[in-house]
Design a protein around this motif. Structure first.
Motif, short mmCIF file in Angstrom:
data_model
loop_
_atom_site.label_atom_id
_atom_site.label_comp_id
_atom_site.label_asym_id
_atom_site.label_seq_id
_atom_site.Cartn_x
_atom_site.Cartn_y
_atom_site.Cartn_z
N VAL A 58 -53.52 3.13 -39.71
CA VAL A 58 -54.30 4.25 -40.30
C VAL A 58 -53.79 5.72 -40.16
O VAL A 58 -53.62 6.05 -39.04
N ASN A 108 -63.58 3.04 -38.85
CA ASN A 108 -63.34 3.98 -37.76
C ASN A 108 -64.77 4.87 -37.61
O ASN A 108 -64.73 5.20 -36.21
N GLN A 140 -61.08 1.14 -44.72
CA GLN A 140 -60.44 1.27 -43.20
C GLN A 140 -61.24 2.46 -42.58
O GLN A 140 -61.29 2.63 -41.09
N ALA A 200 -55.08 6.15 -45.67
CA ALA A 200 -56.09 5.24 -45.33
C ALA A 200 -56.95 4.92 -46.65
O ALA A 200 -57.13 5.82 -47.34
N SER A 232 -59.12 9.11 -49.04
CA SER A 232 -59.45 7.83 -48.93
C SER A 232 -59.72 7.12 -50.34
O SER A 232 -59.61 6.02 -50.75
N SER A 253 -55.95 -3.47 -43.15
CA SER A 253 -55.82 -2.88 -41.75
C SER A 253 -54.69 -3.74 -41.13
O SER A 253 -54.44 -3.30 -40.13
#
Lengths: 312, 304
Positions: A238, A251, A247, A243, A85, A233
């Motif tokens: 995702v 989560n 994002q 991702a 990420s 998003s």
């Protein structure tokens, strides 16, 4: 004590000096107070991120944790899949910021220097595009990107910035237009006489002079893109590898707040591992790259602001 | 210098010098025009069309014209939309002057000759890094803002005073202080704009005022404020844009819910209609602010 008569002029000066002194102290107090309010979220985040579950629920432990619980960072990092990420976020933010820098300097220069038909109308369009919140037209945007085949890629976040759109692109065009309006024409005219083309004189003369505005645009665009979680998003589903940081954070939050609670007590173990400390560690990880980048840029940035690099 | 469109076109066809300049200008702006067509005009047109029609078939995207049905529904049938629009705008309009006054005060403080000026300036920009996204919301959810002013509150409302003004009074002050923290965290960019504008005011003006024995207070009202007038207008407009597009806004959340999270019939069309109403509303607010401050800015220009 020989002199009993006080010189009134001198007394007035002294009174004035004392009162400015008091005023100055008050200014400092106010500044320090405000600085504390501004720093508070960061302090809170850092302190909480190294607390254990026990420390968080212990009211007597306020600022200094009983022990440094670095595991929070490990757990947060694993849950957020930071190896993917952070890299994704850095790439997208970097490309999008570069797009804003390239396109908005170019377009802003065009609006500042040349006279062409419908200029006023077009510039009004720039302002308009900056004022409309993207959320209000999200369905047509989604349809547009679906038609262009860009859904589930990073392209909807990157391509518009190269055309002067994207996150508040209009504001940056405005910023550069203001800058170039204040930039003297004579230098470019001299270059023109020497046979330098308009486009070349932009890259050789105008652009290198726009340093302060470029820094301001760089910092703001970077910060806004990094923090934006709304558009990613919407345009991307995702998955573990694709991702971006903003994002993964929601989560994690959702997962922790919806943690299964059962009576047998097995969730108690989970609670011991995933608690607010982890949340704050995740938050710290999420903004760490920004903080590092800002640490490098802040001196230049503030100088640029001072030298009226902002809407001069 | 600005000439009429038709005149410019003629010059451009004839390739005179002015025409050539116009062509170069259009070349520079060309990326924006392409972008505007793709990412502005097209979605906007799509949005307008969707907002006055009904989707017959989602797969083939067949549309039926239904007129202003969704607009009518938004204003007269939906029990949530108008109240939430009102509450969002009241909230933002209360914050608007607060943010700007606060930002101006901080900018004035930072503009003085103080020690560790660089450090303070960097600190005041820090909350901008947090953004208005999820991180900020998370911190607000933890009541960090209430804690941050917690000790300030103790100083501001001593027990005696609390007994005197009663619980409701205390609550009012408390909610005001909570609001103030959010205001502070949202004013980073505005502080920067004021700070950079303050730098452009010539020190000679203040010196002249001091020679004429004007106090600092007087020179603030007669020099600083008029000189800042255009920037105050700009900052007000920026604040409206920023606060009205904040993610935790109930209207925007409603649009998001309609667009992606509900299976209700005609949610797409309805979300387009509400989005357009909101756009027009924000533009109206900006227009009113520009009109209200126009006099102030013009007066300042004449006086200076």
């Amino acid at each position: 004590m020989t002199k009993t008569k006080v010189d009134p002029a001198r007394a007035r000066v002294q009174v004035k000096r004392v009162s400015t002194g008091i005023f100055r102290i008050l200014c400092y107090l106010l500044l320090i107070d405000l600085a504390f309010v501004f720093l508070y979220p960061f302090l809170y985040m850092v302190v909480t991120s190294i607390k254990t579950y026990g420390d968080i629920n212990n009211l007597s432990v306020n600022w200094i944790p009983t022990s440094f619980h670095w595991e929070n960072y490990v757990i947060a990092g694993e849950t957020m899949k930071i190896q993917y990420s952070i890299l994704n976020s850095v790439i997208v933010t970097g490309l999008a910021t570069l797009g804003h820098l390239l396109s908005c300097t170019f377009i802003g220069y065009g609006f500042a220097r040349f006279d062409f038909p419908f200029k006023r109308m077009l510039f009004f369009g720039v302002i308009l595009s900056a004022t409309i919140p993207i959320q209000t037209m999200i369905v047509p945007f989604y349809i547009t990107y679906t038609n262009l085949g860009m859904i589930d890629t990073y392209l909807p976040l990157i391509i518009p910035t190269y055309l002067g759109f994207g996150l508040r692109g209009g504001i940056f065009i405005f910023l550069f237009r203001q800058y170039f309006l204040g930039f003297p024409k004579s230098l470019e005219e001299a270059a023109l006489i020497d046979g330098c083309g308009r486009i070349r004189s932009f890259f050789r003369i105008a652009l290198p002079s726009a340093g302060p505005s470029v820094i301001v645009c760089l910092v703001l665009s970077m910060v806004w893109h990094w923090n934006d979680y709304y558009e990613p998003s919407v345009y991307m589903s995702v998955t573990e590898k694709s991702a971006m940081v903003p994002q993964m954070l929601p989560n994690l939050y959702n997962w922790i707040s919806n943690m299964p609670v059962d009576v047998t007590g097995s969730s108690r173990d989970l609670e011991l591992i995933y608690h607010e400390g982890v949340v704050m560690a995740a938050t710290a990880i999420a903004i760490a790259p920004l903080l590092i980048a800002y640490a490098f840029l802040q001196k230049k940035f503030m100088q640029s602001v001072e030298r009226s690099g902002l809407v001069g | 210098m600005a000439r009429s469109g038709r005149y410019m076109w003629r010059e451009m066809r004839r390739r005179t010098l002015q025409g050539k300049i116009a062509w170069t200008g259009l070349l520079f702006v060309a990326p924006w025009i392409v972008g505007a067509a793709l990412f502005f005009v097209y979605p906007l047109a799509r949005s307008i069309i969707l907002s006055v029609s009904e989707i017959e078939n989602l797969r083939t995207f067949e549309l039926n014209f239904v007129g202003l049905k969704w607009y009518h529904e938004a204003f007269f049938a939906d029990i949530e939309f108008v109240p939430s629009l009102l509450s969002v705008s009241i909230d933002n309009l209360i914050n608007l002057p607060l943010i700007n006054i606060f930002a101006l005060i901080v900018a004035l403080l930072l503009n003085r000759k103080i020690k560790a000026r660089g450090l303070f300036r960097s600190i005041f920009f820090l909350p901008v890094l947090l953004g208005t996204g999820f991180i900020m919301q998370q911190l607000l959810g933890q009541n960090v803002n209430a804690e941050a002013v917690g000790f300030a509150r103790g100083l501001l409302i001593p027990d005696q005073l609390a007994a005197y003004i009663g619980q409701s009074g205390v609550n009012m002050i408390q909610s005001f202080l909570d609001r103030l923290t959010i205001v502070m965290w949202n004013s980073g960019v505005q502080i920067l704009i004021y700070l950079s504008a303050l730098q452009t005011i010539s020190p000679a003006l203040y010196e002249a005022a001091r020679v004429d024995s004007a106090s600092e207070w007087e020179s603030f009202w007669l020099i600083t404020l008029p000189m800042l007038a255009p920037m105050i207008q700009l900052n007000l407009v920026y604040t409206v844009i920023a606060t009205f597009s904040m993610a935790d806004n109930t209207v925007l959340e409603f649009i998001q819910w309609l667009a992606f999270e509900t299976a209700e019939a005609n949610a797409y069309e309805y979300s387009c209609a509400i989005g357009l109403i909101y756009c027009v509303f924000v533009l109206l607010v900006i227009g009113i602010i520009v009109l209200l401050t126009k006099r102030f800015v013009e007066n300042a220009k004449e006086g200076g």
